[in-house]
Scaffold this active site. Structure first.
Site, PDB file in Angstrom:
ATOM      1  N   LYS A 180      -1.064  -2.273   0.377  1.00  0.00           N
ATOM      2  CA  LYS A 180      -0.603  -2.372   1.754  1.00  0.00           C
ATOM      3  C   LYS A 180      -1.791  -2.091   2.665  1.00  0.00           C
ATOM      4  O   LYS A 180      -2.778  -1.496   2.236  1.00  0.00           O
ATOM      5  CB  LYS A 180       0.567  -1.434   2.006  1.00  0.00           C
ATOM      6  CG  LYS A 180       0.352   0.027   1.634  1.00  0.00           C
ATOM      7  CD  LYS A 180       1.685   0.763   1.753  1.00  0.00           C
ATOM      8  CE  LYS A 180       1.553   2.258   1.591  1.00  0.00           C
ATOM      9  NZ  LYS A 180       1.653   2.696   0.187  1.00  0.00           N
ATOM     10  N   SER A 199      -3.425  10.034   0.121  1.00  0.00           N
ATOM     11  CA  SER A 199      -2.751   9.215   1.132  1.00  0.00           C
ATOM     12  C   SER A 199      -2.119  10.022   2.268  1.00  0.00           C
ATOM     13  O   SER A 199      -2.822  10.750   2.944  1.00  0.00           O
ATOM     14  CB  SER A 199      -1.716   8.350   0.438  1.00  0.00           C
ATOM     15  OG  SER A 199      -1.207   7.416   1.334  1.00  0.00           O
ATOM     16  N   HIS A 200      -0.800   9.918   2.402  1.00  0.00           N
ATOM     17  CA  HIS A 200      -0.140  10.551   3.556  1.00  0.00           C
ATOM     18  C   HIS A 200       0.086  12.054   3.335  1.00  0.00           C
ATOM     19  O   HIS A 200       0.612  12.722   4.220  1.00  0.00           O
ATOM     20  CB  HIS A 200       1.196   9.870   3.835  1.00  0.00           C
ATOM     21  CG  HIS A 200       2.194  10.088   2.735  1.00  0.00           C
ATOM     22  ND1 HIS A 200       2.107   9.435   1.518  1.00  0.00           N
ATOM     23  CD2 HIS A 200       3.266  10.889   2.650  1.00  0.00           C
ATOM     24  CE1 HIS A 200       3.109   9.827   0.749  1.00  0.00           C
ATOM     25  NE2 HIS A 200       3.829  10.713   1.413  1.00  0.00           N
ATOM     26  N   ASP A 225      -3.524   2.710   4.478  1.00  0.00           N
ATOM     27  CA  ASP A 225      -2.683   1.591   4.048  1.00  0.00           C
ATOM     28  C   ASP A 225      -1.332   1.533   4.766  1.00  0.00           C
ATOM     29  O   ASP A 225      -0.594   0.562   4.619  1.00  0.00           O
ATOM     30  CB  ASP A 225      -2.511   1.578   2.514  1.00  0.00           C
ATOM     31  CG  ASP A 225      -1.966   2.876   1.962  1.00  0.00           C
ATOM     32  OD1 ASP A 225      -1.662   3.789   2.751  1.00  0.00           O
ATOM     33  OD2 ASP A 225      -1.851   2.986   0.723  1.00  0.00           O
ATOM     34  N   ARG A 226      -0.999   2.564   5.535  1.00  0.00           N
ATOM     35  CA  ARG A 226       0.275   2.524   6.261  1.00  0.00           C
ATOM     36  C   ARG A 226       0.060   2.164   7.722  1.00  0.00           C
ATOM     37  O   ARG A 226      -1.036   2.305   8.249  1.00  0.00           O
ATOM     38  CB  ARG A 226       0.969   3.888   6.203  1.00  0.00           C
ATOM     39  CG  ARG A 226       1.353   4.292   4.816  1.00  0.00           C
ATOM     40  CD  ARG A 226       2.193   5.547   4.861  1.00  0.00           C
ATOM     41  NE  ARG A 226       2.591   5.922   3.517  1.00  0.00           N
ATOM     42  CZ  ARG A 226       3.644   6.665   3.224  1.00  0.00           C
ATOM     43  NH1 ARG A 226       4.411   7.145   4.191  1.00  0.00           N
ATOM     44  NH2 ARG A 226       3.938   6.959   1.975  1.00  0.00           N
ATOM     45  N   SER A 278       8.476   2.651   4.085  1.00  0.00           N
ATOM     46  CA  SER A 278       7.640   3.819   4.343  1.00  0.00           C
ATOM     47  C   SER A 278       6.386   3.443   5.130  1.00  0.00           C
ATOM     48  O   SER A 278       5.333   4.006   4.913  1.00  0.00           O
ATOM     49  CB  SER A 278       7.241   4.442   3.011  1.00  0.00           C
ATOM     50  OG  SER A 278       6.634   3.458   2.179  1.00  0.00           O
ATOM     51  N   THR A 289      10.116   1.078  -5.590  1.00  0.00           N
ATOM     52  CA  THR A 289       9.192   1.694  -4.644  1.00  0.00           C
ATOM     53  C   THR A 289       7.783   1.780  -5.227  1.00  0.00           C
ATOM     54  O   THR A 289       7.609   2.134  -6.389  1.00  0.00           O
ATOM     55  CB  THR A 289       9.706   3.113  -4.302  1.00  0.00           C
ATOM     56  OG1 THR A 289      10.941   2.967  -3.601  1.00  0.00           O
ATOM     57  CG2 THR A 289       8.723   3.874  -3.447  1.00  0.00           C
ATOM     58  N   ASP A 331      -5.197   7.276   3.897  1.00  0.00           N
ATOM     59  CA  ASP A 331      -6.057   6.303   3.227  1.00  0.00           C
ATOM     60  C   ASP A 331      -6.003   4.910   3.851  1.00  0.00           C
ATOM     61  O   ASP A 331      -6.529   3.953   3.278  1.00  0.00           O
ATOM     62  CB  ASP A 331      -5.723   6.240   1.738  1.00  0.00           C
ATOM     63  CG  ASP A 331      -4.300   5.778   1.480  1.00  0.00           C
ATOM     64  OD1 ASP A 331      -3.438   5.967   2.354  1.00  0.00           O
ATOM     65  OD2 ASP A 331      -4.047   5.216   0.402  1.00  0.00           O
ATOM     66  N   ASP A 373      -2.362   6.000   8.111  1.00  0.00           N
ATOM     67  CA  ASP A 373      -2.268   7.255   7.356  1.00  0.00           C
ATOM     68  C   ASP A 373      -3.607   7.657   6.727  1.00  0.00           C
ATOM     69  O   ASP A 373      -4.638   7.052   7.001  1.00  0.00           O
ATOM     70  CB  ASP A 373      -1.180   7.147   6.277  1.00  0.00           C
ATOM     71  CG  ASP A 373      -1.584   6.218   5.139  1.00  0.00           C
ATOM     72  OD1 ASP A 373      -2.359   5.289   5.402  1.00  0.00           O
ATOM     73  OD2 ASP A 373      -1.133   6.426   3.995  1.00  0.00           O
ATOM     74  N   LYS A 382      -6.483   7.588  -7.764  1.00  0.00           N
ATOM     75  CA  LYS A 382      -5.696   6.414  -8.140  1.00  0.00           C
ATOM     76  C   LYS A 382      -6.626   5.381  -8.751  1.00  0.00           C
ATOM     77  O   LYS A 382      -7.718   5.153  -8.244  1.00  0.00           O
ATOM     78  CB  LYS A 382      -5.027   5.850  -6.892  1.00  0.00           C
ATOM     79  CG  LYS A 382      -4.222   4.603  -7.127  1.00  0.00           C
ATOM     80  CD  LYS A 382      -3.400   4.234  -5.902  1.00  0.00           C
ATOM     81  CE  LYS A 382      -4.271   3.846  -4.733  1.00  0.00           C
ATOM     82  NZ  LYS A 382      -3.542   3.089  -3.719  1.00  0.00           N
ATOM     83  N   THR A 393       4.141   7.766  -7.880  1.00  0.00           N
ATOM     84  CA  THR A 393       4.330   6.472  -7.226  1.00  0.00           C
ATOM     85  C   THR A 393       2.987   5.800  -6.963  1.00  0.00           C
ATOM     86  O   THR A 393       2.842   4.598  -7.049  1.00  0.00           O
ATOM     87  CB  THR A 393       5.089   6.657  -5.891  1.00  0.00           C
ATOM     88  OG1 THR A 393       6.269   7.412  -6.125  1.00  0.00           O
ATOM     89  CG2 THR A 393       5.460   5.326  -5.286  1.00  0.00           C
TER      90      THR A 393
HETATM   91  C1  VG1 Z   1       6.097   7.098  -0.942  1.00  0.00           C
HETATM   92  C2  VG1 Z   1       6.821   5.933  -0.293  1.00  0.00           C
HETATM   93  C3  VG1 Z   1       6.469   4.641  -1.006  1.00  0.00           C
HETATM   94  C4  VG1 Z   1       4.950   4.467  -1.003  1.00  0.00           C
HETATM   95  C5  VG1 Z   1       4.285   5.696  -1.594  1.00  0.00           C
HETATM   96  C6  VG1 Z   1       2.781   5.627  -1.494  1.00  0.00           C
HETATM   97  O1  VG1 Z   1       6.501   7.222  -2.281  1.00  0.00           O
HETATM   98  O2  VG1 Z   1       8.214   6.128  -0.305  1.00  0.00           O
HETATM   99  O3  VG1 Z   1       7.112   3.566  -0.366  1.00  0.00           O
HETATM  100  O4  VG1 Z   1       4.600   3.334  -1.754  1.00  0.00           O
HETATM  101  O5  VG1 Z   1       4.710   6.855  -0.905  1.00  0.00           O
HETATM  102  O6  VG1 Z   1       2.383   5.500  -0.178  1.00  0.00           O
HETATM  103  P1  VG1 Z   1       7.616   8.291  -2.770  1.00  0.00           P
HETATM  104  O7  VG1 Z   1       7.677   8.135  -4.243  1.00  0.00           O
HETATM  105  O8  VG1 Z   1       7.166   9.640  -2.288  1.00  0.00           O
HETATM  106  O9  VG1 Z   1       8.886   7.890  -2.074  1.00  0.00           O
HETATM  107  V1  VG1 Z   1       0.905   6.123   0.287  1.00  0.00           V
HETATM  108  O10 VG1 Z   1       0.534   5.512   1.760  1.00  0.00           O
HETATM  109  O11 VG1 Z   1       1.222   7.798   0.329  1.00  0.00           O
HETATM  110  O12 VG1 Z   1      -0.117   5.752  -0.959  1.00  0.00           O
HETATM  111 CO    CO Z   2      -1.395   5.673   2.117  1.00  0.00          CO
END
Ligand code: VG1
Ligand code: CO
Length: 544
Positions: free
Chosen positions: A376, A113-114, A281-282, A365, A344, A279, A277, A126, A18
């Site tokens: 984001k 990220s998270h 962005d959340r 999310s 997504t 990185d 989070d 990325k 994603t």
């Molecule tokens: C998750 C979230 C999605 C978000 C992605 C990256 O993806 O659901 O909405 O864009 O993480 O967020 P998935 O495929 O696990 O549902 V981040 O802040 O981790 O870059």
């Molecule tokens: Co993130």
């Protein structure tokens, strides 16, 4: 100093998900794993000779190793300059801004990220394109294809860049500029929001806590909230980025920010709580006695954006990811502006933002952002909330209640089943998909009639590309929805995400407990998919 071409053998698992390629640190530390992936990225790009690449990450474990490799390889592949954040740090939205601001060719964000960090946690890389946004599928597909056949990579044989030292250095014949990771981003925020009004809010005794979760947002939040906006020192907690995030999980939700939630529900607690989070962005937004779901937050920010100077002319349109609740759709309808539903992942918003069709985007999310960057942006959302609070002179709870009284309330929850056996998860989704055509028109219980049931396919209105199999949606005539999809960011087994939503009109009941308001849909989702029985799980791993 020499440029070397090193022979390598391909890995078969370098498929970006994603948001970038996320793997366990143990996977990333295999011989040439980082090198192969970076070379696959560079091989999939054209015409970057002599141009600028922005590089930074969230400071997680393995960043320091990968970043030096990335700089040496950028030099060997012909980039003219790398702009890198001091100590290798850049939040995802700040990296996006720098790419745009300095008209760079693209950028590399080193983050998972998270996902949890540390030697036993995850690492990620990325690639972002020149508009500052995540590479679209056309590029990520090419990178994966290239990674499967790669035979060699190019790297400059030069010493490490001193990432602590601001200013210009040289690596492999390429200029490397180490910059303050915060300054340009903070300046951008100042153009968008009414800083004097927010400063007056804090000066008037408004209290806030911001949990940076020992991830990247700490330096940004210290500089902006406590520095420029005058919030008392101590407003930002866990503000020092640590390679293992202090042992925590940098996902700002009600599970990992439970202490903050509890504090906000007490009379002694601050007026406002927020978190970001890994990185940056959340965002998590909690007012005193009022948690704001990310889907509601998107709708609220869109409805009130005109109160901030950066959006005073109004917004062109809103986009949300498919599983995000339809709360924002009601705002778009009332404002008479465009509304888009995308798969997504932030990469799908880029074209709409570039074309000026939408101004604000969001995901359930905990991701919200606007056309100021192409990612984001956690702190942006927090600052917009503060701007709205300062302008309306109301509490978060009052603002949310008035919103529901105007637009109605979309009750919403997401149930995650993590680390499920991939075979079982895939079969479950396949079996449900096969059932979909037969569901339309069927009745369940007293009031649920299926209006549509499909696997979401997105047709990008700007470039005409199509993205199929983006998640199963079962919609009901009363506006309720069940959505089920597989996560594309997990690194162990499969994660099933079940999203549930129903709608209460403006004059309806807005004070129900979310899980009970959605209980019949939760049961129905289980009945249709066989989730509990097939996974052997009685409860979701995480409820948000
Ligand atoms: C998750 C979230 C999605 C978000 C992605 C990256 O993806 O659901 O909405 O864009 O993480 O967020 P998935 O495929 O696990 O549902 V981040 O802040 O981790 O870059
Ligand atoms: Co993130």
């Amino acid at each position: 100093m020499t440029i070397q071409t090193i022979n390598t053998t391909p890995y078969d698992d370098q498929k970006p998900g994603t948001s970038g390629l996320r793997k366990r640190v143990k996977v990333y530390s295999q011989e040439n794993y980082v090198e192969n992936y970076l070379q696959a990225i560079f091989d999939s790009l054209e015409d970057f000779q002599g141009k600028t690449l922005v590089i930074g990450g969230d400071g997680r474990f393995y960043n320091d190793v990968a970043i030096q490799t990335a700089i040496r390889m950028a030099a060997a592949n012909g980039f003219g300059k790398v702009i890198v954040g001091q100590e290798g740090l850049l939040s995802t939205p700040a990296a996006s801004h720098l790419i745009r601001h300095y008209k760079a060719f693209g950028g590399l964000v080193l983050s998972a990220s998270h996902n949890p960090g540390g030697p036993d946690g995850d690492f990620g890389i990325k690639y972002n394109i020149g508009n500052g946004g995540p590479a679209p599928e056309k590029i990520t597909d090419a990178v994966f294809a290239r990674s499967k056949v790669i035979e060699s990579y190019k790297i400059a044989n030069d010493r490490d860049v001193e990432l602590g030292r601001l200013g210009i250095q040289n690596s492999g014949g390429m200029i490397v500029e180490v910059i303050d990771p915060v300054a340009d981003y903070a300046a951008l925020m100042e153009t968008l929001f009414d800083f004097p009004a927010i400063r007056a809010l804090f000066a008037g005794g408004f209290t806030m806590t911001f949990d940076a979760m020992h991830a990247i947002t700490g330096p940004y939040a210290h500089a902006i909230l406590e520095g420029k906006l005058g919030a008392p020192v101590g407003t930002v907690v866990n503000g020092k980025p640590l390679p293992d995030f202090g042992g925590g999980h940098p996902d700002p939700n009600l599970v990992y920010c439970k202490d903050m939630f509890d504090l906000l529900m007490t009379p002694e607690g601050p007026d406002f709580g927020a978190a970001s989070d890994g990185d940056g962005d959340r965002n998590l937004i909690i007012g005193k006695n009022r948690f704001v779901t990310p889907s509601d937050s998107l709708a609220l920010l869109a409805a009130n954006a005109h109160l901030a100077p950066g959006y005073k002319g109004g917004i062109a349109g809103i986009a949300r990811s498919m599983p995000t609740s339809a709360a924002a759709d009601r705002v778009a309808e009332k404002l008479g502006i465009e509304m888009h539903e995308t798969p997504t992942g932030w990469k799908f918003f880029g074209n709409l933002l570039d074309a000026g069709r939408v101004t604000i985007c969001g995901e359930e999310s905990a991701g919200t952002g606007s056309n100021h960057v192409r990612e984001k942006d956690g702190l942006w959302a927090v600052l917009l909330w503060l701007n709205i609070i300062a302008s309306r002179k109301q509490s978060v709870d009052q603002i949310v209640r008035e919103h529901w009284a105007t637009y109605g309330r979309n009750y919403y929850t997401r149930h995650d089943y993590e680390e499920v056996d991939a075979g079982i998860a895939n079969k479950l989704v396949d079996d449900l998909r096969a059932k979909l055509p037969g569901l339309v028109g069927q009745n369940f219980g007293d009031d649920l009639q299926v209006a549509y049931a499909d696997d979401f396919t997105y047709h990008d209105p700007i470039d005409g590309s199509t993205s199929a199999k983006q998640g199963i949606r079962i919609g009901f005539t009363d506006g309720s929805r069940i959505v089920l999809r597989l996560s594309g960011t997990g690194t162990v087994g499969a994660t099933l995400r079940l999203y549930l939503e129903n709608y209460e009109a403006a004059d309806g009941r807005h004070d129900l407990e979310t899980q009970s308001a959605l209980a019949s849909l939760i049961d129905l989702a289980d009945q249709l998919s066989g989730l509990k029985q097939r996974t052997g799980r009685q409860e979701p791993s995480v409820i948000t």
